[in-house]
Enzyme design. Structure first.
Site, PDB file in Angstrom:
ATOM      1  N   THR A 243     -28.502  15.890 -37.842  1.00  0.00           N
ATOM      2  CA  THR A 243     -27.605  15.378 -36.812  1.00  0.00           C
ATOM      3  C   THR A 243     -26.594  14.425 -37.435  1.00  0.00           C
ATOM      4  OG1 THR A 243     -29.197  13.630 -36.275  1.00  0.00           O
ATOM      5  CG2 THR A 243     -29.273  15.637 -34.946  1.00  0.00           C
ATOM      6  N   GLY A 281     -34.120   8.956 -27.478  1.00  0.00           N
ATOM      7  CA  GLY A 281     -34.521  10.321 -27.179  1.00  0.00           C
ATOM      8  C   GLY A 281     -33.452  11.351 -27.497  1.00  0.00           C
ATOM      9  N   ASP A 284     -34.670  13.669 -30.197  1.00  0.00           N
ATOM     10  CA  ASP A 284     -35.741  14.529 -29.686  1.00  0.00           C
ATOM     11  C   ASP A 284     -35.164  15.658 -28.835  1.00  0.00           C
ATOM     12  OD1 ASP A 284     -37.575  12.707 -30.842  1.00  0.00           O
ATOM     13  OD2 ASP A 284     -37.438  11.452 -29.044  1.00  0.00           O
ATOM     14  N   ASP A 320     -36.469   8.198 -21.747  1.00  0.00           N
ATOM     15  CA  ASP A 320     -36.697   8.976 -22.958  1.00  0.00           C
ATOM     16  C   ASP A 320     -36.473  10.469 -22.759  1.00  0.00           C
ATOM     17  OD1 ASP A 320     -37.717   6.568 -24.233  1.00  0.00           O
ATOM     18  OD2 ASP A 320     -38.949   7.885 -25.490  1.00  0.00           O
TER      19      ASP A 320
END
Length: 343
Positions: A243, A281, A284, A320
């Site tokens: 990322t 988050g 994720d 999250d």
């Protein structure tokens, strides 16, 4: 039985309201979260049959945590109800030039102390397709590191595709072993690697002077070299996604990602995220989007674009968990980023 499993810790999240400093008004907003659980929830929201493997105390807090996961459709049948406490993290959300801050209270949590032998990995993985894990759980304790290694070894033996977000958390590595020492062994059993530039450097000891970006410029060439170095060091990896966050301020980030596989180097489109609501988050949600894309879309470029778009949307949602659907991600991918009211 769940086809997409994640192993890790679910925590109680206590956040100061809005952009207040911690305990500024004496109030905290309670919810649940944690890297691997966040992935399980996002996959369930994408319509996949996902499950969570963990240790959670058999008490009212643990009951509430389990109920939260089940409310999204996550299979919790593999969660052991054991241990004395659920880990906690405190979050202060930053604004403008003041960064967000996390304070951990996770010592001696259930997952940090559970015996790795308490899990019947062969039975857990019997009908699964994929396992996701992160570099956070191995940082909790030597026992949790052993559990993580046992999980990825057993998953590979059972024929699962193993994904791992290398997540480096400097505040957690306190039990005598370094992140590089532990993660370098664990990543040998991983198929799909996920990281940012800091994770590669501090979890694996591999870097190319690709420091976290501050400002609006990004040298993509550094990431081409970085992904090549990581995959050369770990030839078991079939791909590595990184990322690319351009941190202009706490409220505004540029967001994109790249992926290297045996076909070369892929770069996603870039999103300019202004007025970020909650970036916790975000990584994720990218991992979950990538897992979904790799298993449901035709090309890895499409999978990468889906992951970046899904995680972009997560930055607009408090908490999250990424509470978006495949249809909403596809709408952003189609170019509809106006934010107009849908009537």
């Amino acid at each position: 039985m769940a086809e997409y499993l994640s192993v890790g810790e679910l925590m109680l999240r206590l956040k100061s309201p809005n952009h207040e400093r911690l305990l500024q008004s004496g109030s905290l907003e309670a919810s649940f979260g944690g890297g691997e659980a966040n992935v399980a929830v996002a996959l369930a929201n994408f319509g996949l049959v996902s499950g969570f493997v963990s240790a959670i105390p058999d008490n009212p807090i643990g009951d509430a945590a389990i109920r939260e996961l089940r409310s999204f459709g996550v299979d919790t049948s593999r969660v052991l109800r054991t241990g004395d406490r659920l880990g906690i993290y405190f979050l202060e959300t930053g604004a403008n030039q003041r960064p967000s801050t996390v304070v951990y209270d996770r010592a001696k949590s259930a997952i940090a102390e559970v015996d790795p032998g308490a899990f019947d990995w062969a039975a857990i993985f019997a009908q699964a397709r994929c396992l996701h894990i992160t570099g956070i759980t191995p940082a909790l304790s030597e026992t949790a590191a052993s559990l993580s290694l046992a999980a990825v070894k057993a998953a590979r033996e059972s024929g699962l595709t193993v994904s791992c977000d290398f997540n480096y958390r400097g505040k957690l590595w306190n039990y005598g072993k370094s992140a590089v020492e532990v993660m370098s062994e664990l990543v040998k059993y991983v198929d799909v690697g996920i990281a940012n530039e800091e994770d590669c450097q501090k979890s694996l000891g591999i870097g190319v002077d690709a420091e976290p970006v501050r400002g609006e410029s990004l040298d993509v060439g550094k990431y081409e070299k970085l992904t090549e170095k990581v995959m050369t060091a770990f030839p078991n990896l079939s791909m590595l996604a990184v990322t690319l966050r351009e941190s202009i301020s706490a409220d505004r980030n540029g967001w994109s990602a790249c992926l290297r596989d045996d076909q070369g180097f892929h770069l996603s489109r870039r999103y300019d995220m202004e007025d970020i609501v909650d970036r916790v988050g975000g990584g994720d949600s990218f991992a979950a989007g990538l897992i979904y894309g790799l298993n449901n879309l035709e090309t890895r470029q499409e999978a990468l674009e889906f992951a970046v778009a899904a995680s972009c949307l997560k930055h607009s949602i408090p908490g999250d968990f990424n509470r978006v659907t495949v249809a909403e991600v596809n709408k952003l991918l189609s170019g509809d980023a106006s934010g107009r009211v849908q009537r």
